[in-house]
Design an enzyme around this catalytic site. Structure first.
Site: not given
Ligand SMILES: *Cc1c(COP(=O)(O)O)cnc(C)c1O
Length: 363
Positions: A35, A254
């Site tokens: 899956k 950042y």
């Protein structure tokens, strides 16, 4: 393909891991779980590499249809079944098998005209997600056995909630409930996921349902795939796109999340959360560079991460970098980032190129 950021999938590792399942559960058939695009590895090439499996399990109709259209001819089980009776035509047309986990789905099949569909009746033995209550199992089985739209014989399954905890009493309790609920029925039964196969052999029964271990990854927090004699099927790699000296006291990235304790070389790697590398990987998360491990520093950006190169004075722009793979378990990165390997594998974005290789890469 112009960017070096790619996932290299080793098909021979997938086959090795499947043979490990055979070795661990020699009396069981294997419903290989592919899956979510085979846990992010690519469902069609994975299905082809795992042709020795007895059947495949997927979550959605679209996943099953993609496999059939690519020529995969194995039995394919829809692990969540279907919600609308109209989808039965697709189930028949693509020769799929259905998990039936609720009374509504039983009623749907009792009312459905048309050719019989193979069915797995799912019993809820303690996950409390999908499944028929254990005290309804026998009656549900009889109803399905009598339904014209159901191919005989009906099979039985349940799903383990805590099998990755090696001494949790939940698993033996679930096994006991499953055995009680299915007592006297001559049906084939399936219970074990990867953790069940590895830690709870009594749960192996007629069919095992390995997922994560097929990809070489451990389902246990305290052990890696390699320690279980599994081989990592995915190697996530990129390259250095800059190497620079950053002065002592300056911050990197950042938010200024990392401050250089001394003037030091910093490497910039072309991968970020826009590729599926986890944004929550903190300073210190290991990255492999030319046979060495270097720590990630500062925040993960969308397209880049930064690494401390003080231990790699020879590092140059263009050098290959491994984010996870045979040299660096994805389990390690997942635990550093506060998640599980399942999620990291599934989350690579379509900006990452996939390359399939038969056998390990030569250095
Ligand atoms: C995903 C899934 C599995 C496989 O679980 P792993 O932990 O990856 O081995 C097995 N059975 C069902 C019903 C599943 O949904």
């Amino acid at each position: 393909m112009t960017r070096a950021t790619r996932a290299v999938i080793d098909l021979s590792a997938l086959r090795h891991n499947l043979s490990r399942v055979r070795q661990l559960a020699p009396r069981s058939k294997i419903l290989a779980i592919i899956k979510a695009d085979a846990y992010g590895h690519g469902s069609v090439p994975v299905a082809q590499a795992l042709a020795a499996a007895d059947a495949f399990g997927v979550a959605t109709l679209d996943e099953a249809i993609a496999l059939r259209e690519a020529g995969v001819d194995h039995p394919i089980v829809l692990l969540e079944g279907i919600v609308r009776a109209a989808d039965l035509n697709l189930v028949r047309g693509y020769r799929l098998q259905l998990v039936v986990h609720c009374p509504e789905q039983i009623a749907m099949l009792e009312l459905a005209p048309g050719a019989p569909v193979p069915v797995w009746l799912k019993i809820d033995t303690g996950m409390n997600r999908l499944g028929i209550a254990p005290d309804q199992a026998q009656a549900s089985y009889q109803r399905l056995s009598a339904a014209a739209a159901v191919a005989q014989p009906v099979r039985l399954m349940s799903h383990l909630a805590c099998a990755d905890l090696r001494d949790d009493p939940a698993t033996p309790r679930q096994l006991q409930r499953f055995e009680q609920a299915s007592a006297g029925l001559a049906a084939e039964r399936s219970l074990a996921n990867s953790a069940g196969i590895l830690a709870w052999p009594a749960t192996q029964l007629d069919w095992v349902r390995p997922g994560i271990m097929l990809y070489g990854v451990s389902p246990f927090a305290e052990q890696t795939g390699a320690e279980l004699d599994l081989q990592a099927a995915m190697q996530l790699e990129s390259e250095l796109i800059a190497v620079k000296q950053v002065p002592a006291g300056e911050t990197v990235g950042y938010g200024g999340g990392y401050r250089c304790p001394e003037t030091m070389p910093v490497g910039v790697v072309a991968i970020g959360y826009g590729d599926g590398y986890p944004r929550h990987a903190p300073t210190g998360t290991p990255v492999r560079l030319g046979g060495q491990t270097v720590p990630l520093i500062g925040r993960v950006s969308m397209d880049m991460i930064t690494v401390d190169l003080r231990d790699c004075p020879g590092a140059r722009i263009g050098d290959r970098v491994q984010l996870w793979g045979p040299e660096l378990p994805v389990e390690t990165i997942a635990s550093a980032a506060g998640t599980i390997a399942y999620e990291l594998l599934c989350k690579l974005t379509n900006r990452v190129d996939f390359v399939y290789r038969d056998g390990p890469e030569r250095a």
